[in-house]
Design a protein around this motif. Structure first.
Motif, PDB file in Angstrom:
ATOM      1  N   GLU A 287      77.062  16.502  12.634  1.00 45.23           N
ATOM      2  CA  GLU A 287      77.954  15.849  11.682  1.00 45.23           C
ATOM      3  C   GLU A 287      77.254  14.819  10.805  1.00 45.23           C
ATOM      4  O   GLU A 287      77.879  14.260   9.897  1.00 45.23           O
ATOM      5  N   MET A 288      75.958  14.569  11.035  1.00 40.85           N
ATOM      6  CA  MET A 288      75.232  13.549  10.286  1.00 40.85           C
ATOM      7  C   MET A 288      74.038  14.155   9.559  1.00 40.85           C
ATOM      8  O   MET A 288      73.336  14.999  10.108  1.00 40.85           O
ATOM      9  N   GLU A 289      73.806  13.727   8.330  1.00 39.74           N
ATOM     10  CA  GLU A 289      72.619  14.181   7.613  1.00 39.74           C
ATOM     11  C   GLU A 289      71.403  13.367   8.059  1.00 39.74           C
ATOM     12  O   GLU A 289      71.518  12.396   8.807  1.00 39.74           O
ATOM     13  N   THR A 290      70.230  13.772   7.597  1.00 39.44           N
ATOM     14  CA  THR A 290      68.985  13.128   8.003  1.00 39.44           C
ATOM     15  C   THR A 290      68.924  11.678   7.539  1.00 39.44           C
ATOM     16  O   THR A 290      69.291  11.362   6.406  1.00 39.44           O
ATOM     17  N   CYS A 291      68.431  10.813   8.427  1.00 35.00           N
ATOM     18  CA  CYS A 291      68.335   9.387   8.120  1.00 35.00           C
ATOM     19  C   CYS A 291      66.880   8.920   8.073  1.00 35.00           C
ATOM     20  O   CYS A 291      66.469   8.239   7.148  1.00 35.00           O
ATOM     21  N   MET A 292      66.075   9.264   9.071  1.00 30.33           N
ATOM     22  CA  MET A 292      64.652   8.917   9.074  1.00 30.33           C
ATOM     23  C   MET A 292      63.847  10.206   9.084  1.00 30.33           C
ATOM     24  O   MET A 292      64.167  11.133   9.827  1.00 30.33           O
ATOM     25  N   TYR A 293      62.794  10.262   8.256  1.00 34.35           N
ATOM     26  CA  TYR A 293      62.097  11.532   8.109  1.00 34.35           C
ATOM     27  C   TYR A 293      60.667  11.321   7.628  1.00 34.35           C
ATOM     28  O   TYR A 293      60.305  10.266   7.094  1.00 34.35           O
ATOM     29  N   ALA A 294      59.841  12.328   7.861  1.00 35.82           N
ATOM     30  CA  ALA A 294      58.467  12.375   7.374  1.00 35.82           C
ATOM     31  C   ALA A 294      58.099  13.841   7.209  1.00 35.82           C
ATOM     32  O   ALA A 294      58.565  14.691   7.980  1.00 35.82           O
TER      33      ALA A 294
ATOM     34  N   ASP B 117      71.739  15.799  -2.513  1.00 34.23           N
ATOM     35  CA  ASP B 117      72.863  16.371  -1.754  1.00 34.23           C
ATOM     36  C   ASP B 117      72.715  16.174  -0.252  1.00 34.23           C
ATOM     37  O   ASP B 117      73.522  16.659   0.541  1.00 34.23           O
ATOM     38  N   GLY B 118      71.656  15.444   0.174  1.00 35.46           N
ATOM     39  CA  GLY B 118      71.447  15.177   1.593  1.00 35.46           C
ATOM     40  C   GLY B 118      70.553  16.175   2.294  1.00 35.46           C
ATOM     41  O   GLY B 118      70.148  15.955   3.435  1.00 35.46           O
ATOM     42  N   HIS B 119      70.226  17.277   1.629  1.00 31.07           N
ATOM     43  CA  HIS B 119      69.355  18.287   2.230  1.00 31.07           C
ATOM     44  C   HIS B 119      67.929  17.769   2.312  1.00 31.07           C
ATOM     45  O   HIS B 119      67.446  17.109   1.377  1.00 31.07           O
ATOM     46  N   LEU B 120      67.250  18.069   3.417  1.00 31.50           N
ATOM     47  CA  LEU B 120      65.853  17.670   3.581  1.00 31.50           C
ATOM     48  C   LEU B 120      64.965  18.856   3.203  1.00 31.50           C
ATOM     49  O   LEU B 120      64.967  19.881   3.878  1.00 31.50           O
ATOM     50  N   LYS B 121      64.207  18.695   2.130  1.00 29.39           N
ATOM     51  CA  LYS B 121      63.309  19.749   1.664  1.00 29.39           C
ATOM     52  C   LYS B 121      61.939  19.532   2.287  1.00 29.39           C
ATOM     53  O   LYS B 121      61.316  18.494   2.084  1.00 29.39           O
ATOM     54  N   PRO B 122      61.420  20.498   3.071  1.00 28.53           N
ATOM     55  CA  PRO B 122      60.163  20.289   3.788  1.00 28.53           C
ATOM     56  C   PRO B 122      58.944  20.341   2.876  1.00 28.53           C
ATOM     57  O   PRO B 122      58.976  20.959   1.805  1.00 28.53           O
TER      58      PRO B 122
END
Length: 377
Positions: free
Chosen positions: A222-229, A236-241
């Motif tokens: 239910e939650m989009e990404t918050c911390m990432y690398a 739109d909240g999508h994480l593009k690798p």
């Protein structure tokens, strides 16, 4: 099923403590200007010192696998050597490379014996999930012992040269060459280090801790990404690798730097954390009255009062006298934080037989939480 005990515990914090005035000199100044975000972040997180696996000139002294190897060797002695380890389970959010796995590299540095290894990816919960794998393996009798570790070496991810290509690119666009706050936020919070425990089915050692239970919860559904690398978050909240970007863009967007969506963090980390804590309490039929020491991994003292207030709002208030924290002294060591905190409590002389300890570890990557309940034997 066998009982499982933490019979040894160790920590390794590299080099000397780095105070707030020295940290930017070591990590480097971006675009020739001192960071304005640094003062804001430090004022909120209240961290006074942290540790870096780099020297005062910014030269690397340990990689992540070496930090883990060091802490495991500290765990061992003539009575229990590295050659006695049957299972090595390691968690980190900052592996030295994509492949081979982190635990495989640690095993390579140990040069001890053929054994089972387990690598856990993720963020702060990876250290606890490494512990849970060891716990279940010893409990089911698959192995007679397990060494579990959490470690981080994020300093090299936060050095100025990681961001220089992006700053130069912003200059080319005639844009303001200032990094977004979500990229600077973690730069002034994270610390390097490692922690490890030995798990055995008998209560050995000076202060053995019985693991009564462990629980884990994820809210990624239910939650989009918050911390990432290793990627970039789209509007739109999508994480593009990173693998979907051309190689020439990797540096221009600082794709391999750790980043934090601070808006999502503030709105959700405490609410979901207390919600999952209630689930753990209910499943195992305990309340705050059944806890003598509460060890929450918090990334910043900014969240301390908020966590207390949210627990009070949801009817599971934890009295302040039960809290045990060391964030101000060691910084946010991610997956290693809970190990380092527990090691300090064990060696504080405060514990007595029968004391009950609750470990609470949140992970803001996509909002996961892990818990462990221990009894002093």
């Amino acid at each position: 099923m066998k009982d499982v005990y933490i019979t040894r515990i160790s920590k390794f914090l590299p080099n000397r403590p780095v105070d707030n005035d020295l940290m930017e000199k070591i990590l480097g100044i971006i675009n020739g200007k001192a960071s304005k975000a640094r003062r804001i972040v430090l004022r909120n997180n209240q961290i006074k010192t942290r540790y870096y696996a780099v020297d005062d000139e910014g030269q690397v002294t340990h990689n992540n696998a070496q930090l883990t190897k060091e802490v495991i060797e500290l765990l061992c002695d003539e009575e229990f050597t590295t050659k006695d380890i049957e299972l090595l389970s390691c968690g980190t959010s900052s592996p030295d490379q994509i492949l081979p796995s982190h635990a495989s590299m640690v095993h390579g540095f140990l040069k001890n014996r053929n054994m089972e290894i387990n690598s856990v990816s993720g963020a702060c919960c990876s250290g606890m999930n490494a512990l849970k794998y060891g716990y279940l393996s010893v409990m089911t009798g698959q192995v007679a012992n397990a060494v579990c570790a959490g470690s981080e070496r994020t300093s090299s991810w936060m050095k100025a040269d990681v961001f220089e290509n992006e700053v130069e690119y912003l200059k080319e666009l005639e844009d303001s060459p200032i990094l977004a706050f979500n990229k600077e936020f973690l730069r002034w919070m994270l610390s390097d280090g490692s922690g490890a425990v030995l798990l055995q089915p008998e209560p050995k050692g000076e202060t053995p801790l019985k693991i009564e239970w462990m629980e884990g919860y994820s809210y990624a559904h239910e939650m989009e990404t918050c911390m990432y690398a290793g990627g970039d978050k789209l509007p739109d909240g999508h994480l593009k690798p990173w693998s979907e970007y051309p190689a020439e863009v990797w540096g221009k967007k600082s794709l391999f730097a750790m980043k934090q969506d601070t808006r999502l963090l503030g709105d959700n980390i405490l609410v979901k954390g207390v919600d999952s804590l209630k689930l753990a309490y209910e499943k195992n039929n305990i309340t705050p009255d059944d806890v003598d020491y509460y060890l929450p991994h918090i990334s910043s003292y900014y969240f301390k009062q908020g966590l207390y207030d949210e627990m009070k709002n949801q009817g599971i208030e934890m009295p302040w006298e039960k809290w045990f924290l060391n964030l101000q002294k060691v910084g946010n060591v991610g997956a290693a934080s809970i190990y380092v905190m527990l090691e300090e409590l064990v060696n504080s002389g405060k514990l007595k037989k029968g004391d009950r300890i609750l470990l609470h570890v949140p992970e803001s990557a996509r909002f996961s939480y892990t818990y462990a309940y221990l009894t002093v034997c």
